[in-house]
Design a protein around this motif. Sequence first.
Motif, PDB file in Angstrom:
ATOM      1  N   THR A 147       0.730  -1.231  -0.066  1.00 49.87           N
ATOM      2  CA  THR A 147      -0.039  -0.032   0.004  1.00 49.87           C
ATOM      3  C   THR A 147       1.032   1.321  -0.095  1.00 49.87           C
ATOM      4  OG1 THR A 147      -0.191  -0.134   2.598  1.00 49.87           O
ATOM      5  CG2 THR A 147      -1.819  -1.033   1.349  1.00 49.87           C
ATOM      6  N   CYS A 148       2.180   1.070  -0.501  1.00 49.46           N
ATOM      7  CA  CYS A 148       2.855   2.228  -0.252  1.00 49.46           C
ATOM      8  C   CYS A 148       2.326   3.236  -1.394  1.00 49.46           C
ATOM      9  CB  CYS A 148       4.425   2.030  -0.737  1.00 49.46           C
ATOM     10  SG  CYS A 148       4.482   1.548  -2.646  1.00 49.46           S
ATOM     11  N   ARG A 149       2.814   4.409  -1.504  1.00 50.62           N
ATOM     12  CA  ARG A 149       2.378   5.588  -2.237  1.00 50.62           C
ATOM     13  C   ARG A 149       2.362   5.308  -3.760  1.00 50.62           C
ATOM     14  NH1 ARG A 149       4.394  10.049  -4.552  1.00 50.62           N
ATOM     15  NH2 ARG A 149       3.364  12.058  -4.627  1.00 50.62           N
ATOM     16  N   ASN A 150       3.419   4.587  -4.371  1.00 47.22           N
ATOM     17  CA  ASN A 150       3.379   4.324  -5.564  1.00 47.22           C
ATOM     18  C   ASN A 150       2.615   3.414  -6.194  1.00 47.22           C
ATOM     19  OD1 ASN A 150       5.634   6.221  -6.310  1.00 47.22           O
ATOM     20  ND2 ASN A 150       7.128   4.655  -6.072  1.00 47.22           N
ATOM     21  N   SER A 155      -0.348   2.281  -4.651  1.00 44.73           N
ATOM     22  CA  SER A 155      -1.482   2.625  -4.364  1.00 44.73           C
ATOM     23  C   SER A 155      -2.079   3.664  -5.552  1.00 44.73           C
ATOM     24  CB  SER A 155      -1.764   3.680  -3.036  1.00 44.73           C
ATOM     25  OG  SER A 155      -1.557   2.894  -1.967  1.00 44.73           O
ATOM     26  N   HIS A 156      -1.248   4.681  -5.835  1.00 38.92           N
ATOM     27  CA  HIS A 156      -1.504   5.492  -7.045  1.00 38.92           C
ATOM     28  C   HIS A 156      -1.702   4.711  -8.201  1.00 38.92           C
ATOM     29  CE1 HIS A 156      -0.566   8.132 -10.513  1.00 38.92           C
ATOM     30  NE2 HIS A 156      -1.528   8.817  -9.999  1.00 38.92           N
ATOM     31  N   THR A 160       8.732   1.214  -4.111  1.00 39.16           N
ATOM     32  CA  THR A 160       8.754   2.133  -3.122  1.00 39.16           C
ATOM     33  C   THR A 160       9.722   3.343  -3.789  1.00 39.16           C
ATOM     34  OG1 THR A 160      10.606   1.059  -2.125  1.00 39.16           O
ATOM     35  CG2 THR A 160       8.263   0.491  -0.962  1.00 39.16           C
ATOM     36  N   ASP A 211       7.753   7.750  -9.789  1.00 38.15           N
ATOM     37  CA  ASP A 211       6.778   8.946  -9.998  1.00 38.15           C
ATOM     38  C   ASP A 211       7.353   9.656 -11.189  1.00 38.15           C
ATOM     39  OD1 ASP A 211       4.925  11.077 -10.116  1.00 38.15           O
ATOM     40  OD2 ASP A 211       5.303  10.984  -7.826  1.00 38.15           O
ATOM     41  N   SER A 232       8.147  13.341  -9.816  1.00 38.43           N
ATOM     42  CA  SER A 232       8.668  13.656  -8.538  1.00 38.43           C
ATOM     43  C   SER A 232       9.859  14.242  -8.827  1.00 38.43           C
ATOM     44  CB  SER A 232       9.069  12.334  -7.880  1.00 38.43           C
ATOM     45  OG  SER A 232       9.899  11.279  -8.598  1.00 38.43           O
TER      46      SER A 232
END
Length: 311
Positions: A20-23, A25-26, A281, A286, A289
């Motif tokens: 469920t890390c940011r990447n 999840s996105h 992660t 991204d 980023s």
Amino acid sequence: MYVTVLGSAAGGGFPQWNCTCRNCSHLRSVRTGEGARSQAQLVISCDGLQWLCLNASPDLRSQIISAPFLAPTRGTRATPITGVLLTSADVDSVMGLLHLREFQPLRVYATPSVRRILQEENRIFRVLERANPPVIWQDIFLDQWFVSSSSLSNGKAPLRFHTVALGGEYPDYVSEPLRRLLPPEEAVIGVVLAQANKQVFYAPSLSGRSAHWKDWARSSDVCLLDGTFWTDNELISLGVASKTAREIGHIPLSGSDGLLEQFGPVARGSGRRVLIHINNTNPILDEESPENREVRHAGWEIAYDGMEFEL
Ligand SMILES: [Zn+2]
């Protein structure tokens, strides 16, 4: 020489099924799935007809099926894949061998220690022996050049490869008695692949404990290097592991003595530098980023599934 990236992510792929890390999840929220990556897998050929796999990823079956040039061409059992070269005994490097068990003769190149781990400690890999003729395990020794046997009869300059010790460690699953017998330098290797005057260097796991890789990477037309983590405490800060990147065999990209700093600035006209084996992660995934921008400004490319090189 042709090189195709069939998979560009580290273990778990991107997105990782339980992450469920940011990447991750996105990426799950993007309906097109654009940017998804399967686990690191390279194939290389000197004629575009016969291909050598660099490692055997857990995603190998689907990676082969999605690459039209790897489709079988003749007879009831046939494949343009002639062999597999293993850079370590890590699960991510060897699990795909089990996908290749369909009665297919192949040659598997590995250091004697990696071969022993797979042959003596893991009975499951004996499924490879049922091919007729059975899979041939060929030992490759450190700091030596080898000629890929598949490239000898096609009239082109042969595909050669050279092994470089990278100072990594054996995987945790290796038993203590066997681990004590194995020379540590055979645990993780980088590989230089050459045809005529062209050269590619592949090192998806750089521990940073050895510096031999630098000259090979800098002198290659293309180098594909360990882009697993951005920071040393990436997994600790997410609460998913207790070890640093370095402790699990990967120098981080950023920071003092990180990969970007260790490689240093590169003169114009030098070879292409590509980051591969990217963990889900890692913020460089991204594209918006600052980390992604920093990497590209420093002259690095970020590998993606389907990336191709022709040299
Ligand atoms: Zn993730």
